[in-house]
Design a protein around this motif. Structure first.
Motif, short mmCIF file in Angstrom:
data_model
loop_
_atom_site.label_atom_id
_atom_site.label_comp_id
_atom_site.label_asym_id
_atom_site.label_seq_id
_atom_site.Cartn_x
_atom_site.Cartn_y
_atom_site.Cartn_z
N ASN A 101 0.84 -1.19 0.00
CA ASN A 101 0.00 0.00 0.00
C ASN A 101 0.88 1.25 0.00
N PRO A 102 0.36 2.37 -0.53
CA PRO A 102 1.13 3.61 -0.50
C PRO A 102 1.42 4.05 0.93
N VAL A 103 2.61 4.62 1.13
CA VAL A 103 2.98 5.14 2.45
C VAL A 103 3.53 6.56 2.28
N PRO A 104 3.51 7.37 3.34
CA PRO A 104 4.05 8.72 3.22
C PRO A 104 5.56 8.70 2.94
N VAL A 105 6.01 9.73 2.23
CA VAL A 105 7.43 9.93 1.99
C VAL A 105 7.81 11.27 2.62
N HIS A 106 8.67 11.20 3.64
CA HIS A 106 9.11 12.40 4.36
C HIS A 106 10.59 12.63 4.07
N HIS A 107 10.91 13.75 3.44
CA HIS A 107 12.28 14.00 3.02
C HIS A 107 13.10 14.66 4.13
N LEU A 108 14.36 14.23 4.23
CA LEU A 108 15.32 14.89 5.10
C LEU A 108 16.48 15.38 4.25
N GLY A 109 16.82 16.66 4.40
CA GLY A 109 17.97 17.22 3.69
C GLY A 109 19.14 17.36 4.63
N LEU A 110 20.21 16.61 4.38
CA LEU A 110 21.42 16.66 5.21
C LEU A 110 22.63 16.71 4.29
N TYR A 111 23.60 17.53 4.64
CA TYR A 111 24.86 17.52 3.89
C TYR A 111 26.01 17.54 4.87
N ARG A 112 27.18 17.10 4.40
CA ARG A 112 28.38 17.10 5.24
C ARG A 112 29.14 18.41 5.05
N GLU A 113 29.39 19.10 6.14
CA GLU A 113 30.21 20.30 6.08
C GLU A 113 31.60 19.90 5.59
N PRO A 114 32.11 20.54 4.53
CA PRO A 114 33.32 20.05 3.85
C PRO A 114 34.55 19.94 4.75
N LEU A 117 33.29 17.49 8.05
CA LEU A 117 32.52 16.32 7.62
C LEU A 117 31.33 16.04 8.54
N HIS A 118 30.97 17.01 9.40
CA HIS A 118 29.81 16.85 10.27
C HIS A 118 28.53 17.14 9.49
N PRO A 119 27.43 16.43 9.83
CA PRO A 119 26.17 16.64 9.10
C PRO A 119 25.50 17.96 9.48
N VAL A 150 24.59 5.60 0.34
CA VAL A 150 25.95 5.44 0.86
C VAL A 150 26.02 5.90 2.31
N ILE A 151 26.58 5.04 3.17
CA ILE A 151 26.91 5.41 4.54
C ILE A 151 28.43 5.53 4.59
N ALA A 152 28.94 6.74 4.70
CA ALA A 152 30.39 6.96 4.68
C ALA A 152 30.92 7.08 6.11
N THR A 153 31.01 8.30 6.62
CA THR A 153 31.45 8.48 8.01
C THR A 153 30.39 8.02 9.00
N GLY A 154 29.16 7.93 8.54
CA GLY A 154 28.05 7.55 9.41
C GLY A 154 27.35 8.74 10.03
N LYS A 209 38.76 12.76 2.55
CA LYS A 209 37.60 13.59 2.25
C LYS A 209 36.28 12.89 2.57
N GLY A 210 36.38 11.74 3.23
CA GLY A 210 35.18 11.04 3.65
C GLY A 210 34.49 10.25 2.56
N MET A 211 35.22 9.88 1.51
CA MET A 211 34.65 9.07 0.43
C MET A 211 35.06 7.61 0.61
N LEU A 212 34.16 6.70 0.26
CA LEU A 212 34.48 5.28 0.36
C LEU A 212 35.53 4.87 -0.67
N LYS A 213 36.37 3.92 -0.29
CA LYS A 213 37.39 3.38 -1.18
C LYS A 213 37.26 1.87 -1.23
N PRO A 214 36.97 1.27 -2.41
CA PRO A 214 36.85 1.90 -3.73
C PRO A 214 35.55 2.67 -3.94
N GLY A 215 34.47 2.31 -3.25
CA GLY A 215 33.26 3.11 -3.25
C GLY A 215 32.50 3.14 -4.56
#
Length: 229
Positions: A101-114, A117-119, A150-154, A209-215
Motif C-alpha cells: 500500500n502507498p505510504v508517506p514519503v518524508h524528506h530529510l535534507g542533510l549535507y556534510r560540512e566540507p 565532515l559533520h552533518p 551510501v553510509i560513509a562516516t556515518g 575527504k570522507g569518500m568510500l574506497k573503492p566506493g
C-alpha cells in the motif's frame, strides 16, 4: 569483511553483488546508474522488509470466481519512507514497489560540512517533527525506513536516526547500497535496539575527504549529472 554488529546485515545475493560491481564502474552511464540503484534497492529492500515487517490476517475477500480467501496485511500499520536528499530519492520507487500500500514519503535534507565532515540539516518535512524527544507523537510512523545509498562516516545516518527518534518513531530500518565499515558501525551503535541496517556491501576504507574506497563515487552527482559542479 569487517566484524559488524548484529543489527547490520550485508546481502550475499549473487545478482545483487554483480549489480554492485556494475554500479562501481566509472564507465556506467547515468541512465544505468539510476536503474542499478533501483534494482539494488529492490533486492536489499526485499531482504530488509522480510525481517522488518510481519504478515497478519485481514478480512475475508472473494476471487473473481466467487471463492472466499483469507487476505493478508502487513504490520506495523504506519510506515513512512525517509529518503536523505539528494541521492536517497533514487531508492524511493523501488521500496514503494515492494510495499503493498502507498505510504508517506518524508524528506530529510542533510549535507556534510566540507571541513569537519559533520552533518548539517537544511530540510525536514516530518510532520510535527518537534513533538518531543522520544515521545511517540500522533504523527510519527511506527516504522521509519531511511533510504540513503551510501553510509560513509556515518554522521548523516546518525543524525537522521536522532531526528526520527525525536519525532517519536518506534523502529527504524536503514536501507543502503554501500557503507564504510566505520560509518556503518557508528550508525548501528546510535540506537542498537531500535535500528536495523541492510546493505549490499561494505568497504573497509575512507579517504581523507570522507569518500568510500573503492566506493561508488558521489551517487547524487552520478544520478543527477552534476559531476564537476
Amino acid at each position: 569483511m569487517a566484524d559488524l554488529p548484529p543489527n547490520v546485515h550485508v546481502s550475499q545475493h549473487p545478482c545483487l553483488l554483480a549489480k554492485l560491481s556494475q554500479l562501481r564502474s566509472s564507465s556506467t552511464p547515468a541512465r544505468d546508474v539510476k536503474a542499478l540503484i533501483h534494482d539494488i534497492s529492490l533486492i536489499v529492500g526485499c531482504e530488509g522488509l522480510a525481517k522488518g515487517v510481519q504478515s497478519t490476517p485481514g478480512p475475508i475477500d472473494q476471487t473473481s470466481l466467487g471463492f472466499d480467501f483469507q487476505t493478508h496485511q502487513i504490520t506495523p500499520g504506519t510506515i513512512s519512507l525517509v529518503p536523505i536528499l539528494r541521492s536517497g530519492l533514487g531508492m524511493v520507487e523501488a521500496i514503494q514497489t515492494i510495499l503493498p500500500n502507498p505510504v508517506p514519503v518524508h524528506h530529510l535534507g542533510l549535507y556534510r560540512e566540507p571541513t569537519t565532515l559533520h552533518p548539517v540539516e537544511y530540510y525536514n518535512n516530518l510532520p510535527n517533527h518537534l513533538s518531543g524527544s522520544g515521545s511517540a507523537g500522533s504523527s510519527a510512523s511506527a516504522l521509519a525506513i531511511i533510504l540513503d545509498p551510501v553510509i560513509a562516516t556515518g554522521g548523516t545516518c546518525v543524525a537522521a536516526i536522532q531526528t526520527l527518534r525525536e519525532w517519536g518513531t518506534q523502529r527504524i530500518i536503514v536501507l543502503s547500497v554501500l557503507g564504510a565499515a566505520k560509518g556503518v558501525k557508528a550508525a548501528a551503535a546510535e540506537w542498537p535496539e531500535g535500528v536495523e541496517i541492510w546493505l549490499a556491501g561494505v568497504d573497509e576504507e575512507l579517504t581523507d575527504k570522507g569518500m568510500l574506497k573503492p566506493g561508488l563515487g558521489d551517487v547524487g552527482d552520478r544520478l543527477f549529472l552534476t559531476i564537476g559542479k
